[in-house]
Design an enzyme around this catalytic site. Structure first.
Site, PDB file in Angstrom:
ATOM      1  N   LYS A 117       0.735  -1.269  -0.042  1.00 22.33           N
ATOM      2  CA  LYS A 117      -0.065   0.040  -0.003  1.00 22.33           C
ATOM      3  C   LYS A 117       0.953   1.331   0.087  1.00 22.33           C
ATOM      4  O   LYS A 117       2.097   1.079   0.396  1.00 22.33           O
ATOM      5  CB  LYS A 117      -0.825  -0.140   1.312  1.00 22.33           C
ATOM      6  CG  LYS A 117      -0.234  -0.029   2.512  1.00 22.33           C
ATOM      7  CD  LYS A 117       0.063   1.142   3.169  1.00 22.33           C
ATOM      8  CE  LYS A 117       0.805   0.983   4.309  1.00 22.33           C
ATOM      9  NZ  LYS A 117       1.691   2.298   4.840  1.00 22.33           N
TER      10      LYS A 117
ATOM     11  N   SER B 197       2.062  -6.714   6.927  1.00 19.70           N
ATOM     12  CA  SER B 197       0.621  -6.947   6.938  1.00 19.70           C
ATOM     13  C   SER B 197      -0.069  -7.576   5.869  1.00 19.70           C
ATOM     14  O   SER B 197      -1.014  -8.236   5.908  1.00 19.70           O
ATOM     15  CB  SER B 197       0.040  -5.257   7.009  1.00 19.70           C
ATOM     16  OG  SER B 197       0.667  -4.756   8.222  1.00 19.70           O
TER      17      SER B 197
ATOM     18  N   ASP C 287      -2.617  -1.929   9.817  1.00 23.13           N
ATOM     19  CA  ASP C 287      -2.535  -2.015   8.024  1.00 23.13           C
ATOM     20  C   ASP C 287      -3.177  -3.319   7.632  1.00 23.13           C
ATOM     21  O   ASP C 287      -3.323  -3.583   6.379  1.00 23.13           O
ATOM     22  CB  ASP C 287      -1.098  -1.654   7.763  1.00 23.13           C
ATOM     23  CG  ASP C 287      -0.812  -0.665   7.815  1.00 23.13           C
ATOM     24  OD1 ASP C 287      -1.426   0.620   8.060  1.00 23.13           O
ATOM     25  OD2 ASP C 287       0.589  -0.068   7.527  1.00 23.13           O
TER      26      ASP C 287
END
Length: 311
Positions: A17, A112, A145
């Site tokens: 991300k 994550s 996350d």
């Protein structure tokens, strides 16, 4: 969530991300900060393959150096598998093989993503069929996350970042990632932020207890407008990250001088994310960064969250 796998291995994939916006609230009595962030999942993936086993183990390969990763019970993927087993009463184990492509300790949520993909893979392998809401609750226990790595796409995160609400995003955003040869400790960057705010208390506005995402970010995402998003990119952790690793500032200048609309420290760093206006410019920027002996990777977003990959 899924039916039991019919093959002896389940392959799941989850994305890294970029925080296109990150506001960090004031330091609270418990030592934590509330956040307001806009996440975008990008096409840099962690691939997890889960095999039946009597106990729990993990091994790594991939395009990044994984030699320093823990492979014992402290690893987040192992924690995810064990948490799912406890929740569902599953009595066996799993052997996890993880192909890593997201920078380690790079501010892009690679660990994550490992955890999210492991939850999905084990759920399919074991046939535990955990519901979406229950899976999200487990993910939140593993880290702020992890729920977004499950959800993917574009989302607004509040609280510790794990309270998610989907955000509408049109079109494709083109990114070039400058990957550092070192990692940065997230707690160290937050601690430096607190010191930065103390040092400059007379010159900067006090941090809000509960920050909010800038409306300009939401408008740019809805419009699919890279130029508008470039103007609204913001990360409260950028200044402390640059203070801890001053060389990152020169790379930001290099990227913006070679076609990037804007550059930003991704999460707590040290990965730098450059937003390009189109795929051709992204390729040219990647070449320019590579010519300066930097590791540069192209990616686009938003992309799907963690899911099982069917061959």
């Amino acid at each position: 969530m899924t039916l039991a796998a019919t093959s002896p291995v389940v392959h799941a994939r989850a994305p890294g991300k970029i925080n296109v916006f990150l506001a960090v609230g004031a330091l609270q009595d418990d030592g934590y900060h509330d956040l307001a962030t806009a996440y975008q999942a990008v096409s840099l993936y962690e691939d997890v393959r889960a095999y039946p086993a009597d106990d729990f183990s993990v091994s790594f390969s991939g395009s990044v150096d994984t030699s320093g990763l823990e492979v014992d019970g402290s690893n987040l993927a192992i924690k995810a598998a064990r948490l799912l087993a406890r929740k569902t009463g599953y009595r066996g184990g799993v052997r996890l093989e993880i192909e890593k492509n997201v920078p380690i300790a790079g501010g892009m949520g690679g660990g994550s993503a490992d955890a999210a993909a492991s939850l999905i893979a084990c759920d399919a392998l074991w046939g535990t069929e955990l519901g979406k809401d229950e899976m999200h609750t487990l993910a939140a226990k593993l880290g702020a996350d992890v729920p977004f790595a499950l959800a993917g796409g574009t989302a607004i995160g509040t609280g510790r970042g794990d309270q998610l609400s989907p955000a509408l995003a049109q079109g494709n955003f083109h990114w070039v990632l400058a990957v550092a040869e070192f990692g940065m400790s997230t707690p160290a960057v937050y601690a430096e932020l607190d010191r930065h705010r103390e040092r400059h208390a007379a010159d900067i506005r006090p941090a809000a207890v509960s920050p909010q995402v800038d409306a300009r970010v939401l408008h740019a995402l809805r419009a699919g407008d890279s130029a508008l998003l470039a103007e609204a990119l913001h990360n409260d952790l950028q200044a402390p990250a640059l203070h801890l690793a001053p060389g990152l500032g020169q790379i930001l200048e290099l990227g913006e001088a070679n076609g990037a609309l804007a550059g930003i420290v991704s999460g707590s760093g040290p990965t730098l994310a450059f937003l390009a206006p189109d795929s051709d410019t992204a390729l040219e920027l990647q070449v320019a960064l590579s010519a300066s002996r930097l590791t540069a990777v192209r990616a686009h977003g938003p992309v799907h969250g963690a899911r099982v990959i069917h061959s």
